[in-house]
Write a protein that holds these residues in place. Structure first.
Motif, PDB file in Angstrom:
ATOM      1  N   TYR A 205      45.596  36.002  33.655  1.00 36.10           N
ATOM      2  CA  TYR A 205      44.492  35.707  34.572  1.00 36.10           C
ATOM      3  C   TYR A 205      43.682  36.972  34.845  1.00 36.10           C
ATOM      4  CZ  TYR A 205      42.253  34.010  38.938  1.00 36.10           C
ATOM      5  OH  TYR A 205      41.360  33.652  39.925  1.00 36.10           O
ATOM      6  N   ILE A 206      44.363  38.065  35.121  1.00 35.44           N
ATOM      7  CA  ILE A 206      43.684  39.332  35.388  1.00 35.44           C
ATOM      8  C   ILE A 206      42.905  39.793  34.164  1.00 35.44           C
ATOM      9  CG2 ILE A 206      44.021  41.786  35.912  1.00 35.44           C
ATOM     10  CD1 ILE A 206      44.416  39.951  38.332  1.00 35.44           C
ATOM     11  N   ASP A 207      43.536  39.708  32.984  1.00 39.13           N
ATOM     12  CA  ASP A 207      42.861  40.127  31.756  1.00 39.13           C
ATOM     13  C   ASP A 207      41.640  39.260  31.465  1.00 39.13           C
ATOM     14  OD1 ASP A 207      44.676  42.148  31.401  1.00 39.13           O
ATOM     15  OD2 ASP A 207      45.888  41.083  29.910  1.00 39.13           O
ATOM     16  N   ALA A 208      41.760  37.964  31.747  1.00 40.37           N
ATOM     17  CA  ALA A 208      40.620  37.057  31.548  1.00 40.37           C
ATOM     18  C   ALA A 208      39.471  37.424  32.486  1.00 40.37           C
ATOM     19  CB  ALA A 208      41.061  35.610  31.775  1.00 40.37           C
ATOM     20  N   ILE A 209      39.816  37.757  33.718  1.00 38.53           N
ATOM     21  CA  ILE A 209      38.795  38.162  34.695  1.00 38.53           C
ATOM     22  C   ILE A 209      38.070  39.413  34.214  1.00 38.53           C
ATOM     23  CG2 ILE A 209      38.446  39.065  37.036  1.00 38.53           C
ATOM     24  CD1 ILE A 209      40.847  37.286  37.895  1.00 38.53           C
TER      25      ILE A 209
END
Length: 368
Positions: A205-209
């Motif tokens: 999720y963080i990497d996608a953000i």
């Protein structure tokens, strides 16, 4: 009939099983709750339940250490003498069932999900499979929360098919999570509801953000859930603090009532590695929210791709970012339709009334 409910946290009992407990008592059953003591234990006691605390570490898997649970639960079962025991989560399912078998007390088990131990193949996983195979010789009924787990246990001959069945998770009180009128935020808001552990896909999720922000995407990205650095797969506090301080995400902390946060979000996200039937997605769907989740057991029970959300590839932050961008690029009518489809799916397949009815029927079948 005296019914014992055994879980790995009092929090879990209070938040997910009180509807069942209420129904049991309305049907003239006496209810005993057995769980580790936490801040929710008193709330359970205040409802009139007979509560017994047990030592149980819900964070990790150590079969040798956990073996002592058999003797502790045996002592509680011998003292309280329930007519039937309902077990939930891995440790009660295994060690509680073995303890109950020594006293010849019938059990109904619920495989809520296979947990971290099944995500990594190794000795611990093999031991867990063996323990399931031994313990599941004894239950009168075993419920699974999705077809994948059900088929795995049948295929591996861990349980007899004739005592196995599938339930839609813990069910959801659709009246407690009503569908509110559609309203889109000016700044599209994504919400992840989860403990901050690796297996929930928080890193993805963080990497996608980060990928979306690098493309100039202007949206709000939130996380609601407890930090759990002591968990074997927990995320370190300094890493979480870096996300917060650098404004990658808005951390909302924890809450006893997720509805206010779900209602303010445009889309709920869960890139989990594997689930039973994820409660957070049921809550989001009941609230008429579109969802982005991984195409894995549990998540794909609740989310039908391009019907009430989008499914992304496991452990792929690139695909997750693509699906999140696709979601926020939809027009209002399509997002509202996804939300309505979520609500319809939950009402039809995941209502708490369905779960409660199946448990009451199972108790009648025991003929105690």
């Amino acid at each position: 009939m005296k019914v014992a409910i055994v879980l790995n946290t009092s929090w879990n009992v209070y938040n997910f099983r009180m509807g069942l407990i209420k129904a049991l008592r309305e049907n003239n059953h006496e209810v005993i709750v057995i769980a580790p003591e936490d801040e929710y234990s008193k709330r359970i006691i205040d409802t009139g339940c007979d509560f017994h605390k047990v030592k149980m570490d819900s964070r990790g898997a150590n079969p040798i250490k956990d073996f002592a649970l058999i003797f502790e639960l045996y002592g509680i079962y011998k003292k309280t003498r329930p007519d039937v025991i309902l077990h939930y989560t891995i440790k009660p399912n295994i060690y509680g069932t073995l303890a109950a078998s020594l006293l010849k007390i019938p059990t109904i088990n619920n495989v809520c999900g296979l947990g971290t131990v099944f995500l990594q193949k190794g000795m611990v996983s093999k031991i867990a499979l063996f323990m399931y195979k031994v313990a599941f010789r004894f239950p009168k009924k075993v419920f699974f929360q999705n077809n994948h787990d059900y088929e795995l246990f049948i295929r591996e001959r861990l349980v007899r098919k004739r005592i196995s069945d599938i339930l839609p998770g813990s069910g959801i009180d659709v009246s407690h999570f009503p569908a509110l009128p559609f309203k889109r935020n000016k700044r599209f808001t994504f919400l992840l509801i989860s403990r901050l552990i690796h297996d929930k896909g928080v890193i993805e999720y963080i990497d996608a953000i980060k990928q979306l922000k690098s493309q100039g995407v202007d949206a709000q990205f939130q996380i609601l859930g407890a930090k759990d650095p002591k968990h074997k797969r927990g995320i370190k506090l300094e890493i979480i603090d870096e996300w917060i301080n650098s404004n990658i995400i808005e951390y909302l902390g924890t809450t006893d009532d997720v509805r206010q946060f779900i209602n303010k979000a445009d889309c709920v996200v869960l890139p989990s590695y594997r689930e039973g039937t994820p409660r957070t997605l049921l809550e989001a769907a009941s609230s008429a929210k579109p969802i982005v989740a991984t195409d894995v057991p549990g998540c794909n029970n609740v989310v039908q791709d391009n019907f009430n959300g989008f499914l992304c590839r496991l452990k792929s932050s690139e695909d997750l970012a693509e699906k999140m961008l696709a979601m926020m690029s939809l027009d209002d009518q399509k997002i509202e339709l996804f939300g309505k489809n979520s609500r319809t799916k939950v009402e039809k397949e995941f209502s708490e009334d369905i779960v409660i009815s199946r448990y009451l029927d199972s108790l009648k079948e025991l003929n105690i």
